[in-house]
Design a protein around this motif. Sequence first.
Motif, mmCIF file in Angstrom:
data_model
loop_
_atom_site.group_PDB
_atom_site.id
_atom_site.type_symbol
_atom_site.label_atom_id
_atom_site.label_comp_id
_atom_site.label_asym_id
_atom_site.label_seq_id
_atom_site.Cartn_x
_atom_site.Cartn_y
_atom_site.Cartn_z
ATOM 1 N N SER A 1 -30.657 -9.924 -54.299
ATOM 2 C CA SER A 1 -29.490 -10.792 -54.433
ATOM 3 C C SER A 1 -28.217 -9.963 -54.489
ATOM 4 C CB SER A 1 -29.608 -11.629 -55.720
ATOM 5 O OG SER A 1 -30.688 -12.513 -55.636
ATOM 6 N N ALA A 2 -27.126 -10.577 -54.085
ATOM 7 C CA ALA A 2 -25.812 -9.929 -54.156
ATOM 8 C C ALA A 2 -24.848 -10.879 -54.861
ATOM 9 C CB ALA A 2 -25.298 -9.613 -52.750
ATOM 10 N N VAL A 3 -24.024 -10.292 -55.716
ATOM 11 C CA VAL A 3 -23.032 -11.088 -56.444
ATOM 12 C C VAL A 3 -21.663 -10.442 -56.292
ATOM 13 C CG1 VAL A 3 -22.315 -12.039 -58.663
ATOM 14 C CG2 VAL A 3 -24.753 -11.818 -58.131
ATOM 15 N N ILE A 4 -20.686 -11.230 -55.909
ATOM 16 C CA ILE A 4 -19.308 -10.760 -55.778
ATOM 17 C C ILE A 4 -18.443 -11.620 -56.690
ATOM 18 C CG2 ILE A 4 -17.381 -10.366 -54.200
ATOM 19 C CD1 ILE A 4 -19.483 -10.337 -51.902
ATOM 20 N N LYS A 5 -17.557 -10.957 -57.436
ATOM 21 C CA LYS A 5 -16.769 -11.677 -58.443
ATOM 22 C C LYS A 5 -15.278 -11.598 -58.153
ATOM 23 C CE LYS A 5 -20.231 -10.931 -62.010
ATOM 24 N NZ LYS A 5 -20.526 -10.492 -63.386
ATOM 25 N N CYS A 6 -14.597 -12.688 -58.448
ATOM 26 C CA CYS A 6 -13.139 -12.739 -58.275
ATOM 27 C C CYS A 6 -12.488 -13.372 -59.498
ATOM 28 C CB CYS A 6 -12.778 -13.542 -57.031
ATOM 29 S SG CYS A 6 -13.203 -12.707 -55.494
ATOM 30 N N THR A 7 -11.321 -12.875 -59.816
ATOM 31 C CA THR A 7 -10.510 -13.502 -60.865
ATOM 32 C C THR A 7 -9.171 -13.876 -60.250
ATOM 33 O OG1 THR A 7 -9.615 -11.371 -61.588
ATOM 34 C CG2 THR A 7 -11.598 -12.164 -62.697
ATOM 35 N N TYR A 8 -8.550 -14.927 -60.805
ATOM 36 C CA TYR A 8 -7.258 -15.344 -60.306
ATOM 37 C C TYR A 8 -6.323 -15.556 -61.490
ATOM 38 C CZ TYR A 8 -8.890 -20.092 -61.481
ATOM 39 O OH TYR A 8 -9.371 -21.205 -62.134
ATOM 40 N N ALA B 1 -11.898 -19.358 -67.742
ATOM 41 C CA ALA B 1 -11.782 -17.899 -67.654
ATOM 42 C C ALA B 1 -11.062 -17.467 -66.393
ATOM 43 C CB ALA B 1 -13.170 -17.270 -67.725
ATOM 44 N N LYS B 2 -10.772 -18.382 -65.512
ATOM 45 C CA LYS B 2 -10.128 -18.099 -64.228
ATOM 46 C C LYS B 2 -10.937 -17.087 -63.423
ATOM 47 C CE LYS B 2 -5.301 -19.084 -65.434
ATOM 48 N NZ LYS B 2 -5.250 -18.878 -66.890
ATOM 49 N N HIS B 3 -12.225 -17.346 -63.266
ATOM 50 C CA HIS B 3 -12.994 -16.509 -62.352
ATOM 51 C C HIS B 3 -14.032 -17.329 -61.601
ATOM 52 C CE1 HIS B 3 -16.616 -16.098 -64.866
ATOM 53 N NE2 HIS B 3 -15.868 -15.727 -65.869
ATOM 54 N N PHE B 4 -14.371 -16.836 -60.430
ATOM 55 C CA PHE B 4 -15.366 -17.489 -59.597
ATOM 56 C C PHE B 4 -16.176 -16.416 -58.881
ATOM 57 C CE2 PHE B 4 -12.916 -17.324 -55.489
ATOM 58 C CZ PHE B 4 -11.687 -16.935 -55.996
ATOM 59 N N SER B 5 -17.393 -16.753 -58.542
ATOM 60 C CA SER B 5 -18.326 -15.760 -58.000
ATOM 61 C C SER B 5 -19.094 -16.315 -56.814
ATOM 62 C CB SER B 5 -19.332 -15.341 -59.077
ATOM 63 O OG SER B 5 -18.688 -14.795 -60.199
ATOM 64 N N LEU B 6 -19.463 -15.403 -55.930
ATOM 65 C CA LEU B 6 -20.315 -15.720 -54.778
ATOM 66 C C LEU B 6 -21.679 -15.091 -55.018
ATOM 67 C CD1 LEU B 6 -20.501 -16.843 -51.803
ATOM 68 C CD2 LEU B 6 -19.987 -14.492 -51.088
ATOM 69 N N HIS B 7 -22.723 -15.892 -54.841
ATOM 70 C CA HIS B 7 -24.089 -15.404 -55.010
ATOM 71 C C HIS B 7 -24.831 -15.590 -53.695
ATOM 72 C CE1 HIS B 7 -23.715 -15.660 -59.546
ATOM 73 N NE2 HIS B 7 -22.750 -16.461 -59.155
ATOM 74 N N ILE B 8 -25.409 -14.507 -53.210
ATOM 75 C CA ILE B 8 -26.247 -14.583 -52.007
ATOM 76 C C ILE B 8 -27.649 -14.156 -52.403
ATOM 77 C CG2 ILE B 8 -26.565 -13.838 -49.618
ATOM 78 C CD1 ILE B 8 -23.621 -12.994 -49.583
ATOM 79 N N THR B 9 -28.599 -15.038 -52.203
ATOM 80 C CA THR B 9 -29.986 -14.702 -52.532
ATOM 81 C C THR B 9 -30.747 -14.326 -51.264
ATOM 82 O OG1 THR B 9 -30.643 -17.010 -52.321
ATOM 83 C CG2 THR B 9 -30.015 -16.253 -54.521
ATOM 84 N N GLU B 10 -31.852 -13.617 -51.458
ATOM 85 C CA GLU B 10 -32.719 -13.205 -50.336
ATOM 86 C C GLU B 10 -31.901 -12.635 -49.183
ATOM 87 O OE1 GLU B 10 -35.502 -17.035 -51.437
ATOM 88 O OE2 GLU B 10 -35.222 -16.553 -49.321
ATOM 89 N N THR B 11 -31.105 -11.630 -49.475
ATOM 90 C CA THR B 11 -30.195 -11.080 -48.472
ATOM 91 C C THR B 11 -30.936 -10.579 -47.238
ATOM 92 O OG1 THR B 11 -30.240 -8.958 -49.646
ATOM 93 C CG2 THR B 11 -28.375 -10.440 -50.093
#
Lengths: 114, 114
Positions: free
Chosen positions: B18-25, B70-80
Amino acid sequence: KAGVTQTPRYLIKTRGQQVTLSCSPISGHRSVSWYQQTPGQGLQFLFEYFSETQRNKGNFPGRFSGRQFSNSRSEMNVSTLELGDSALYLCASSRQGVTNTEAFFGQGTRLTVV
Amino acid sequence: GENVEQHPSTLSVQEGDSAVIKCTYSDSASNYFPWYKQELGKRPQLIIDIRSNVGEKKDQRIAVTLNKTAKHFSLHITETQPEDSAVYFCAAGARGNAGNMLTFGGGTRLMVKP
């Protein structure tokens, strides 16, 4: 249906010259946004046009300008080019604006200033 | 104005992980959070988006979560898969006529090793 078309794809210009880039949106889309993409700064917003009116403008100098025609095609102009203007210029087309409806990007125009 | 931070800038995973990418605004008025995938030499393409009235959205192997407090959002990609290799951009924007623009994060280069 045809996608977003940007012309030309590649440009080489000399410092001090000016350049005009064109973006033809998807049929029925009234919003065109322009972004500058560079390796160091990422994607930065230039301006957005909707029904021939500029609705938003990013933090770029006045050398960067744009317009939109009645058929929704948009042009952006950069005058007195500087080396730092070298970038990929992307336009995005959407029906009502990039935060209201899905935005579709063009392939971009790669501008090199020498 | 809005400021979007994205982490990590590069991410290398093994195929199937899995891959996780995080962003805050920063701007609490932002209510639209899209994710774009840009393959080498190609245009950014929307892969998933979320609006502030929901906390999570899934589309097959891709999911996005949003925490407005918390002003954050994330992208999760499974089974890359190797074809997931690309640069991913998060963005934030406010829906409406006055704020119809997107502010992008700096991008994450995802490499999926077979």
